[in-house]
Motif scaffolding. Structure first.
Motif, PDB file in Angstrom:
ATOM      1  N   THR A  38      -1.637 -71.562 -16.463  1.00 17.70           N
ATOM      2  CA  THR A  38      -2.614 -71.870 -17.380  1.00 17.70           C
ATOM      3  C   THR A  38      -2.006 -72.664 -18.535  1.00 17.70           C
ATOM      4  OG1 THR A  38      -2.255 -69.640 -18.041  1.00 17.70           O
ATOM      5  CG2 THR A  38      -4.288 -69.937 -16.657  1.00 17.70           C
ATOM      6  N   TRP A  39      -0.933 -71.963 -18.938  1.00 16.82           N
ATOM      7  CA  TRP A  39      -0.411 -72.778 -20.025  1.00 16.82           C
ATOM      8  C   TRP A  39      -0.008 -74.183 -19.722  1.00 16.82           C
ATOM      9  CZ3 TRP A  39       3.209 -68.335 -22.771  1.00 16.82           C
ATOM     10  CH2 TRP A  39       2.161 -67.418 -23.158  1.00 16.82           C
ATOM     11  N   ALA A  40       0.777 -74.297 -18.744  1.00 16.97           N
ATOM     12  CA  ALA A  40       0.857 -75.966 -18.230  1.00 16.97           C
ATOM     13  C   ALA A  40      -0.286 -76.741 -18.243  1.00 16.97           C
ATOM     14  CB  ALA A  40       1.627 -75.635 -16.877  1.00 16.97           C
ATOM     15  N   SER A  41      -1.436 -76.069 -17.814  1.00 13.66           N
ATOM     16  CA  SER A  41      -2.475 -76.915 -17.666  1.00 13.66           C
ATOM     17  C   SER A  41      -3.160 -77.129 -18.964  1.00 13.66           C
ATOM     18  CB  SER A  41      -3.773 -76.041 -16.818  1.00 13.66           C
ATOM     19  OG  SER A  41      -3.452 -75.988 -15.574  1.00 13.66           O
ATOM     20  N   PHE A  42      -2.905 -76.247 -19.882  1.00 12.59           N
ATOM     21  CA  PHE A  42      -3.391 -76.406 -21.200  1.00 12.59           C
ATOM     22  C   PHE A  42      -2.646 -77.498 -21.846  1.00 12.59           C
ATOM     23  CE2 PHE A  42      -3.435 -75.102 -25.979  1.00 12.59           C
ATOM     24  CZ  PHE A  42      -4.783 -75.557 -26.046  1.00 12.59           C
ATOM     25  N   ALA A  43      -1.258 -77.432 -21.650  1.00 15.13           N
ATOM     26  CA  ALA A  43      -0.548 -78.504 -22.292  1.00 15.13           C
ATOM     27  C   ALA A  43      -0.777 -79.787 -21.648  1.00 15.13           C
ATOM     28  CB  ALA A  43       1.073 -78.147 -21.838  1.00 15.13           C
ATOM     29  N   CYS A  44      -0.893 -79.830 -20.395  1.00 16.97           N
ATOM     30  CA  CYS A  44      -1.455 -81.200 -19.918  1.00 16.97           C
ATOM     31  C   CYS A  44      -2.656 -81.878 -20.541  1.00 16.97           C
ATOM     32  CB  CYS A  44      -1.514 -80.854 -18.202  1.00 16.97           C
ATOM     33  SG  CYS A  44      -0.369 -80.816 -17.178  1.00 16.97           S
ATOM     34  N   SER A  45      -3.648 -80.761 -20.678  1.00 18.88           N
ATOM     35  CA  SER A  45      -4.874 -81.211 -21.129  1.00 18.88           C
ATOM     36  C   SER A  45      -4.746 -81.595 -22.747  1.00 18.88           C
ATOM     37  CB  SER A  45      -5.947 -80.045 -21.329  1.00 18.88           C
ATOM     38  OG  SER A  45      -5.819 -79.251 -20.377  1.00 18.88           O
ATOM     39  N   VAL A  46      -3.867 -81.151 -23.589  1.00 20.04           N
ATOM     40  CA  VAL A  46      -3.606 -81.527 -24.785  1.00 20.04           C
ATOM     41  C   VAL A  46      -3.195 -82.899 -24.766  1.00 20.04           C
ATOM     42  CG1 VAL A  46      -2.414 -81.112 -27.014  1.00 20.04           C
ATOM     43  CG2 VAL A  46      -3.403 -79.219 -25.702  1.00 20.04           C
ATOM     44  N   LEU A  47      -1.909 -83.109 -23.815  1.00 20.34           N
ATOM     45  CA  LEU A  47      -1.399 -84.500 -23.655  1.00 20.34           C
ATOM     46  C   LEU A  47      -2.293 -85.371 -23.315  1.00 20.34           C
ATOM     47  CD1 LEU A  47       1.873 -83.609 -22.080  1.00 20.34           C
ATOM     48  CD2 LEU A  47       1.463 -84.330 -24.515  1.00 20.34           C
ATOM     49  N   LEU A  48      -3.384 -85.128 -22.296  1.00 15.66           N
ATOM     50  CA  LEU A  48      -4.577 -86.136 -21.800  1.00 15.66           C
ATOM     51  C   LEU A  48      -5.413 -86.307 -23.116  1.00 15.66           C
ATOM     52  CD1 LEU A  48      -5.397 -84.765 -18.424  1.00 15.66           C
ATOM     53  CD2 LEU A  48      -4.457 -86.852 -18.964  1.00 15.66           C
ATOM     54  N   THR A  49      -5.711 -85.477 -23.935  1.00 17.65           N
ATOM     55  CA  THR A  49      -6.696 -85.559 -25.047  1.00 17.65           C
ATOM     56  C   THR A  49      -6.098 -86.536 -25.837  1.00 17.65           C
ATOM     57  OG1 THR A  49      -7.103 -83.256 -24.978  1.00 17.65           O
ATOM     58  CG2 THR A  49      -7.934 -84.654 -26.733  1.00 17.65           C
ATOM     59  N   ILE A  50      -4.728 -86.304 -26.255  1.00 13.32           N
ATOM     60  CA  ILE A  50      -4.079 -87.358 -27.228  1.00 13.32           C
ATOM     61  C   ILE A  50      -4.090 -88.750 -26.571  1.00 13.32           C
ATOM     62  CG2 ILE A  50      -1.943 -87.984 -28.335  1.00 13.32           C
ATOM     63  CD1 ILE A  50      -1.279 -84.948 -28.215  1.00 13.32           C
ATOM     64  N   GLN A  51      -3.636 -88.715 -25.140  1.00 14.64           N
ATOM     65  CA  GLN A  51      -3.792 -90.040 -24.541  1.00 14.64           C
ATOM     66  C   GLN A  51      -5.023 -90.888 -24.713  1.00 14.64           C
ATOM     67  OE1 GLN A  51      -1.619 -89.052 -21.053  1.00 14.64           O
ATOM     68  NE2 GLN A  51      -1.587 -91.327 -20.465  1.00 14.64           N
ATOM     69  N   VAL A  52      -6.051 -90.020 -24.394  1.00 13.02           N
ATOM     70  CA  VAL A  52      -7.618 -90.661 -24.341  1.00 13.02           C
ATOM     71  C   VAL A  52      -7.945 -91.167 -25.779  1.00 13.02           C
ATOM     72  CG1 VAL A  52      -9.981 -90.103 -23.928  1.00 13.02           C
ATOM     73  CG2 VAL A  52      -8.385 -89.327 -22.156  1.00 13.02           C
ATOM     74  N   MET A  53      -7.433 -90.325 -26.690  1.00 17.37           N
ATOM     75  CA  MET A  53      -7.952 -90.296 -28.102  1.00 17.37           C
ATOM     76  C   MET A  53      -7.310 -91.776 -28.690  1.00 17.37           C
ATOM     77  SD  MET A  53     -10.006 -88.365 -29.467  1.00 17.37           S
ATOM     78  CE  MET A  53     -11.032 -88.309 -28.123  1.00 17.37           C
TER      79      MET A  53
END
Lengths: 493, 139, 562, 102
Positions: A38-53
């Motif tokens: 779950t933590w890894a997924s969350f980390a991925c999500s955060v990175l993705l958010t930054i990327q998309v932004m």
């Protein structure tokens, strides 16, 4: 290099770890795997958010097959926001599982729980990321099936009936969605959502197949969202599920369903079709207003606090649908924002109840009397979450209501503003009933020596409570993303 | 069903062919009709037939719960890990091209492995479901 | 400002430490906290601080100027005195609620915009209700609930007004407003509810007497005076307020004259004193605003003192019903003296009320409102009768009820003593209070004619009381309640509701029954065709859910295809 | 202090007697108040009033107005009280019985 594959990894990680949990069997191992996943997924999500932004929409072709022929993972602001909510709540809730499970008599098969939990997470995130209509249905079924299992794990025997009812209703909802997807495929010959959106105008706005698809989609998603009056499966499911599951599902499952509705109604069908050519807004607004009031009033009379929260969820969903029904950037912003904020507050409150249940074995309001003396931190967390639920300023709940009111004002709908405010007052009643019991009544005789909940239960709850206050003050992140998502949704139509 | 000698003998005779057919459907999946899903069902059907004739206990001796569970999880794992292998080799998830020297062989191998996972899981799930119902008693 | 923490917030944040401290330390801490706040405030410069932009609005959390300073000082003083009065109390919730409530009140006074004001406004409501609930009785709980609903309702109105205002003007600044549009009316009503305007006043005599011994002392100081402050800030010179204030000054006295619960008598007379201040706001001249500030300052002190004395009686005797008290001057001599000082401070020369109240009266007279002035004179004589003479007489003298108890606890004596000293000092040395006032106006209270006239008023008021008692015209204190406006929502509304329900329910029930029967038949029909009755019958609720889905889908399709 | 220390009651308790327990002393206070009132009225011609309104300047205005106000207040309140008086359980009655038993 891996950065480019984050869109796939975010769902693949839980997918790999779910069978791993089963293979490892030991409950500690399974716990660690689930936690890391779950933590890894969350980390991925955060990175993705930054990327998309930073760079805007990301498209990822599964199996190297270019869209619209292959399955596409497509991430814009709305997608990553949902992804962030799901994985964020998932990773806050996961550490809670270890202790919370102990009490609910499934310790020896805990690895099964972790497996189902990860699959559910995977499904929910899959729905959030995919750009393919049928793939979305598949992920929805993954999450739904695993959530039926999770709910059935509840220690109360009624959990089985609740899970069964949820299964029936959830299946009807999913079936409606797949019917809608099928009809759309018939009308347009494609399953890629962006492609459908492009081809729909060709098919024509008066095409009966498309209209039927739209109706099935709205009702199917509405059933999953638990729009009033399609909400009856929800109170039982949330009440009898294990506490951690209630917290997780309340904060994520309905949110993802709201996403489905938003995505299809605004992006796929488009505003022109959904609201101009068809009279969708008025029925939705009526249902939303009913949802804001009737379940809230029901919540006031419940004795089981979990049930109170469950009915309150139905009411809060009313706010989200209301914002959607405004059909404006402001309304959608409010809706998406509330999606996020509601996940924070309901997650927090259900986790608090889990801690209460852990110590006193009940969530009955009478049993919780006088609990503030014995479990001060727990009840303080409840007060924090409760304030946010009411929408007291400086909490996240206030921000979403504020935007909702702004959106209504923009339309010039005074009576809606009044309704929003009055319905918040009902929330005051049901939240303060609990607070009154906990702080001002004497504890039942057999519950005078209750210890404070362990830190592993308190910490996740407090993290979410803190988040409620943080996002009530620092709104640039949540509002920023929500606004971008709303703009892209409206712009797509 | 101990008294039905004919059935027992025929079952024993048929069983290898059923399993073989299952394997055929499995491995031929990337060329002709078939694939992991169908193969898994056929494979499981063989064991179901066996347990119908020889009793559930005997079938469970062949396929203990532990193995079924491992197959159930392992199949999914194979599927997911093949995808990850592609990632590591520098392609998109589930893009099998880099698994072998040429694209054709790569796709071939990738689908083969993935279908294996699917077959494994489907067969295990079918058997688990069957055993669950077969051994279920009203408490 | 102390460590850069805005006034008010210091107390609110400080509250968080309270539960962590053990007994004596906690009391010392709770006393020092408002003291520190007062010290910090005394050194504060005027101006607007910590401004930032929220959405598109300019938020000014702290605005320090003459008007807010007076209220800030007295709120801190009231907080200190109330804390001292509550030293004996170990109820953590009450301690925290009291301090947080005081902090919210102070914060509200320094709020420079409507959003900040709203936040503190609601914080006052939600924290103060715990002081009522802390009594832990059933009636206190219900009174607290009513109080909370009304107070939160006021906040909601304020927010609605603020949003409207922001919508119209693009600013949420809290400055002088003029009535004329919905926004300002909403804001005025929100203020009016907290200020206990007629017909909005019931929460006050309803809730304050139900609060705990120490809670009422807190309550009496902040909410209503904060409302007076915001009125003085937002609506000075609004003529409507003069008439509203005059009505407020007069009518609660009739209730106060006959009411049995002495803390309720005080609550009604508090309402009457608010009327004076509201008249002052309505007049709005520099002198009048000075009068409002001075009166609020003095009033907080002497009303606290009276509530403290009654609290001490309640603490020792267990009741403050006039019908059950009497003769307590023997058991509680010091409390008696403090209570008499409190009563005298209402308007006797040499006490705080005298130098404060005359400002408002002069302002009303100077601006030429003879009728209003007469009503205020009537109220001024009357309040001395009911909240001065009556309270002292019935509690400490009158017929000896035979109750014997100990003198009030030491900390209560200290608190009452300090308050009494303040009342006298302010009364004797008038320039000190006058120097704090926001406007620069020369006024001399101690003129011969003023003193004599005031003494005439008071003595003849006492004379009237003496004659009425002697000739048994004074209504005897009896155990009863007197109907007030709250009958509308406590009695008539429920009755009306029940009446409507009784009218509607037979038809409604039969309609529901028909509907249910119809649905039942429909679902049963579906089930007959879809599976064995036995299994599916158990899932009837699920079936009804599914039915809803079908109905809704049908409804949508019907709308879309029509 | 112009305190209202008068009472028509006599305490019967045996503990230490206070000065107020004697009915005669009560009378003294009562007459004292009347005496003070008379004195204050007699002062009237000897100082300069600065009236804002004409009626304010009339003889002993503050005295008689205050007296009438207080007497009127109590007497009106008394009759109002008869109209508005209800039993202490008035508001509780409904909740317990669920009926309006006024």
């Amino acid at each position: 290099m891996l950065l480019a594959h984050l869109p796939a990894l975010v769902i693949v990680i839980p997918l790999i770890c779910a069978p791993l949990c089963v293979l490892l069997r030991g409950k500690d191992w399974a716990f660690i795997v689930a936690l890391l996943a779950t933590w890894a997924s969350f980390a991925c999500s955060v990175l993705l958010t930054i990327q998309v932004m930073k760079v805007g929409t990301i498209s990822y072709a599964m199996g190297g097959w270019a869209p619209p022929y292959g399955i596409e993972i497509r991430l814009d602001a709305l997608n990553v926001f949902i992804l962030l909510i799901v994985s964020g709540i998932g990773s806050v809730v996961a550490p809670y599982a270890r202790n919370s499970l102990l009490l609910e008599h499934i310790e020896e098969r805990a690895y099964m729980f972790y497996c189902a939990y990860l699959l559910c997470l995977c499904g929910l995130m899959g729905v959030a990321v995919t750009g393919d209509a049928f793939n979305l249905f598949v992920f929805l079924e993954i999450s739904s099936l695993s959530s039926y299992v999770l709910i059935a794990l509840g220690s109360d025997r009624r959990a089985l009936t609740a899970a069964y009812q949820y299964l029936v209703m959830g299946t009807i909802g999913a079936t409606f969605i797949v019917i809608a997807v099928g009809l759309l495929y018939q009308a347009t010959g494609t399953l890629n959502m962006a492609d459908i959106a492009n081809r729909l105008p060709e098919a024509g706005y008066t095409n009966r197949t498309v209209i039927a698809a739209f109706a099935f989609m709205v009702i199917g998603a509405g059933l999953k969202i638990a729009i009033f009056p399609l909400h009856q499966w929800l109170p039982n499911a949330y009440t009898y599920a294990p506490n951690i599951v209630s917290a997780f599902l309340a904060a994520t499952a309905t949110k993802v369903s709201v996403y489905i509705l938003l995505r299809f109604v605004f992006s796929v069908f488009g505003v022109e079709f959904s609201f101009v050519s068809l009279p969708t807004a008025i029925p939705l607004l009526v249902l939303a207003v009913l949802a804001m009031f009737l379940p809230s009033i029901v919540a006031c009379f419940q004795t089981n606090v979990k049930r109170v929260l469950a009915y309150s969820s139905v009411a809060q969903i009313g706010y989200m649908v209301l914002g959607l029904g405004f059909v404006s950037v402001a309304g959608l912003t409010a809706s998406i924002l509330h999606l996020f904020n509601h996940a924070l507050m309901k997650g927090a409150l259900f986790l608090v109840l889990g801690a209460v249940f852990y110590r006193i074995g009940s969530c009955n309001i009478d049993r919780m009397a006088g609990l503030a003396k014995q479990m001060p931190w727990t009840m303080a967390a409840f007060v924090g979450g409760g304030l946010s639920l009411i929408g007291v300023p400086l909490t996240a709940g206030f921000i979403s209501k504020w935007y909702l009111i702004l959106a209504a004002l923009e339309k010039g709908w005074w009576y809606i503003v009044v309704l929003i405010v009055v319905s918040s007052l009902i929330a005051v009643v049901y939240v303060f009933r609990v607070i009154e019991a906990a702080y001002f009544r004497d504890a039942p005789d057999d519950l005078v020596n209750v210890a404070e909940a362990p830190i592993s239960l308190l910490a996740p709850a407090w993290i979410l409570v803190f988040a409620n206050f943080y996002f009530g003050v620092e709104t640039s992140i949540s509002v920023g993303i929500a606004e971008r998502a709303a703009q892209s949704l409206m712009g797509a139509g | 069903m101990k008294e039905y000698l004919v059935l027992r003998v025929i079952t024993k005779l048929l069983l290898p062919f059923i399993l073989l057919f299952g394997l055929y459907v499995q491995f031929h999946g990337d060329f002709g009709p078939g694939g992991g899903f169908q193969a898994g069902v056929i494979f499981a059907a063989g064991f179901v037939l066996y347990s119908l004739v020889y009793g559930v206990a005997a079938a469970q001796k062949v396929l203990p719960t532990g193995i079924l569970r491992a197959g159930l999880a392992g199949g999914v794992l194979i599927y997911a890990l093949v995808g990850v292998a592609n990632l590591i080799l520098g392609a998109n998830y589930l893009e099998y091209t880099p698994l072998a020297d040429t694209m054709k062989e790569g796709q071939h191998l990738g689908i083969f492995l993935v279908e294996l996972g699917v077959g494994l899981t489907v067969a295990s799930v079918m058997m688990t479901v069957y055993f669950t119902f077969a051994t279920w008693r009203e408490d | 400002m102390l460590w850069g923490i805005p006034p008010g917030l210091l107390l609110i944040l400080g509250v968080l430490l309270v539960p962590l401290l053990p007994g004596a330390w906690r009391k010392a801490y709770m006393t020092i906290l408002p003291l520190a706040g007062l010290w910090a405030l005394a050194g504060a410069e005027t101006g607007v601080f910590y401004t930032f932009t929220f959405f598109t609005y300019e938020i000014a959390p702290v605005r320090i100027d003459g008007l807010s300073l007076v209220f800030g000082y007295i709120f801190h003083i009231a907080a200190i005195l109330s804390v001292v009065f509550a030293w004996h109390n170990n109820d953590t919730v009450e301690q925290m609620a009291g301090l947080a409530y005081a902090g919210s009140g102070i914060g509200a006074v320094f709020a420079g915009d409507l959003i900040t004001l709203f936040i503190y406004w609601e914080a006052m409501a939600t924290t103060s209700v715990f002081l009522i609930w802390a009594r832990r009785s059933d009636s206190a709980f219900r009174a607290g609930m009513r109080y909370l609903i009304i107070q939160v309702g006021s906040g909601v109105l304020l927010l609605s007004g603020a949003i409207l205002m922001a919508h119209q003007t693009g600013s949420v600044a809290f400055d002088k407003m003029t009535l004329g549009n919905l926004a300002t009316w909403l804001i005025l009503i929100a203020f009016g509810i907290k200020c206990a305007f007629p017909f909005f006043h019931n929460w006050l005599p309803d809730a304050y007497p139900e609060a705990s011994v120490t809670g009422t002392v807190f309550l009496s100081a902040f909410t209503t005076k904060c409302a007076v402050y915001v009125l003085a800030r937002g609506f000075p010179g609004t003529e409507l307020l003069i008439y509203v204030g005059a009505a407020m000054a007069a009518f609660p006295l009739f209730y106060a004259a006959i009411e049995n619960d002495l803390r309720r008598v005080l609550a009604y007379s508090l309402n009457n004193q608010l009327g004076f201040m509201v008249v002052g706001v309505g007049v709005g001249s520099a002198l009048a605003i000075n009068g409002v500030a001075a009166h609020a300052f003095a009033h907080i002190l002497y009303k606290s003192l009276l509530f403290m004395a009654m609290g001490a009686v309640l603490y020792r005797v267990g009741t403050v019903k006039a019908s059950e008290l009497g003769g307590l001057h023997k058991s509680m001599p010091l409390t008696t003296i403090f209570c008499i000082i409190g009563a005298a401070s209402i308007s006797t020369p040499l006490f705080a009320g005298f130098i404060a109240k005359s400002l408002t009266l002069s302002a009303a007279a100077k601006d030429g409102y003879p009728v209003i002035w007469l009503i205020l004179m009537f109220a001024s004589a009357g309040v001395f009768l009911v909240s001065g003479v009556k309270i002292v007489y019935f509690a400490f003298f009158a017929n000896d009820g035979g109750k014997r108890c100990k003198e009030a606890p030491l900390n209560m004596q200290i608190a009452m003593g300090l308050t009494a000293i303040l009342c006298v000092v302010i009364g004797v040395y008038s320039p000190w209070l006058y120097s704090l006032l926001p406007n620069d106006v020369a006024y001399e209270p101690y003129t011969l004619s003023h003193v004599i006239n005031q003494l005439q008023t008071l003595i003849f008021s006492a004379l009237a009381f003496a004659l009425l008692i002697r000739f048994k015209f004074y209504p005897p204190a009896v155990n009863s309640i007197y109907l007030d406006f709250d009958i509308t929502y406590r009695k008539w509304l429920p009755v009306l509701y029940k009446w409507i329900v009784s009218l509607v329910s037979p038809g409604w029930k039969s309609m529901l029954q028909d509907l249910r029967n119809g649905l039942h038949r429909m679902v049963a029909y579906m089930f007959r065709h879809h599976g064995p009755e036995g299994i599916l019958a158990r899932t009837w609720p699920t079936g009804s859910m599914a039915l809803w889905v079908a109905l809704l889908l049908g409804g949508f399709l019907l709308i879309y295809y029509s | 202090m112009n305190g209202p220390k008068h009472t028509s009651a006599s305490s019967s308790s045996g503990e230490k007697q206070s000065w107020l327990d004697d009915t005669q002393n009560i009378d003294k206070i009562f007459w004292g108040v009347i005496f003070l009132s008379v004195i204050l009225m007699l002062l009237e011609p000897f100082y300069y009033k600065k009236p804002y309104f004409s009626f304010e300047g009339s003889f002993g205005f503050y005295g008689w107005f205050s007296f009438l106000a207080c007497a009127g207040l109590v007497l009106v309140a008394r009759s109002l009280g008869r109209v508005f008086e209800r039993g202490e359980e008035y508001y509780d009655a409904d909740r317990n019985s669920g009926e309006d038993n006024r």
